[in-house]
Design a protein around this motif. Sequence first.
Motif, short mmCIF file in Angstrom:
data_model
loop_
_atom_site.label_atom_id
_atom_site.label_comp_id
_atom_site.label_asym_id
_atom_site.label_seq_id
_atom_site.Cartn_x
_atom_site.Cartn_y
_atom_site.Cartn_z
N LYS A 297 37.91 39.20 26.99
CA LYS A 297 38.72 38.52 27.64
C LYS A 297 38.34 38.37 29.30
O LYS A 297 38.61 37.46 29.82
CB LYS A 297 40.40 39.45 27.82
CG LYS A 297 41.24 38.67 28.61
CD LYS A 297 42.35 39.86 28.96
CE LYS A 297 43.58 39.09 29.84
NZ LYS A 297 44.51 39.86 29.91
N SER A 300 36.17 35.25 29.48
CA SER A 300 36.71 33.88 28.88
C SER A 300 37.46 33.25 30.38
O SER A 300 37.56 33.76 31.30
CB SER A 300 37.88 34.28 28.00
OG SER A 300 38.83 34.93 28.55
N GLY A 302 40.08 31.34 32.57
CA GLY A 302 41.40 31.45 32.58
C GLY A 302 41.73 31.25 34.25
O GLY A 302 41.05 30.85 34.70
N HIS A 307 40.08 37.07 34.56
CA HIS A 307 39.17 36.14 33.92
C HIS A 307 37.92 36.09 34.96
O HIS A 307 38.08 35.46 36.05
CB HIS A 307 39.79 34.91 33.50
CG HIS A 307 40.83 34.97 32.34
ND1 HIS A 307 40.62 34.97 31.09
CD2 HIS A 307 41.84 35.17 32.78
CE1 HIS A 307 41.66 35.27 30.33
NE2 HIS A 307 42.63 35.33 31.43
#
Length: 362
Positions: A297, A300, A302, A307
Amino acid sequence: MMQRQTWLSGLALFCASLALAIGCSQAPNPSAVTPDSDTTANSAPKIVLGYSSWPGWWPWAIAETEGLFAKNGLNVELKWFDSYIASMEALAAGQLDGNCQTLNDTISFAADAVNGEVAVLVNDNSNGNDKIVATAEINSIKDLKGKKVAVEEGVVDDFLLALALEKNGMSRDDVQIVGMDTGDAAAAFVAGQVDAVGAFPPFWAIALTREGSKELVSSADFPGAIPDLLVVTQALIDSNPDLVQGLVNTWFDILAFMEANPEQAEAIMVQRANVAPEDFDQFKAGTKLFSIEDNLKAFSDGTTMEHMPFAAEKMADFMIEVGFIPERPPLDPILDDTFVQAYAKTLKNPAPTATDNATPQS
């Protein structure tokens, strides 16, 4: 800049205030290392890995003590730094192959690092170990308007203050920033010279000794704002990606060991950190160690601080705004999720066991 030095050396500073490189690119193979192979480990190129006193980095001592580096085919020299800044300077100068450091500090140092700097793993997030502490009469962030706030400018707790102010429709211009090292800032707060302070351990604990003082906000209110990382050189990734994979794999072996052997793991970390068990428990509570799911997460894309690509943009803009760095360095090269992704695939497709490969008996 003092940021995240050992608790003991930091405490001594408070008291005084108050009275490496390698150089052909290939993809990492998460299964390339042979478990339980001391021979492989001893013949592997040596990795010099720096770390310093922060709760999310103490677990690396478990890998050294319990042979987890060797299990992953690694020959690691784990180098302890009493000074966090000295560890970052050593990595930037090419004296280390990897180091444990925050995202904002990686952004600060990456442009001038002789072998490049790349975050390949999130060890933890500060989850309450960074705080803004204020006097008795200040009950909210809005009450800081016009007040003197002591922070170490451009680093994590200044950034935490900026996030808290922004959330309340304010900016750093709405308060009187008093820039000083974190130990000096805590001393000034206790001495009544400022109205609030931004601090990390042990300094927020010291700040809270001022009568009536209180925590206004902490890093627990801003998940992802202060990620603590394993950062390696681009040179190591280019020349020996399997060794980088081994380091990442070792981290998750450490977490598994901690879960299976909590008392033994804690004893190793307490000894390495040189803190009392009760202090260890307090610091541990403010640290969220990152699992593989947390890592996936964090790397990734975002639109929140959880993020890292988003967080890196926000941090870089902040550091430029306060004059901590002159311009934004290229941010994409400093975040590489290749190795956590490779580790995650091994969990979805576990290696076959001897039983799996056995020929069925007729």
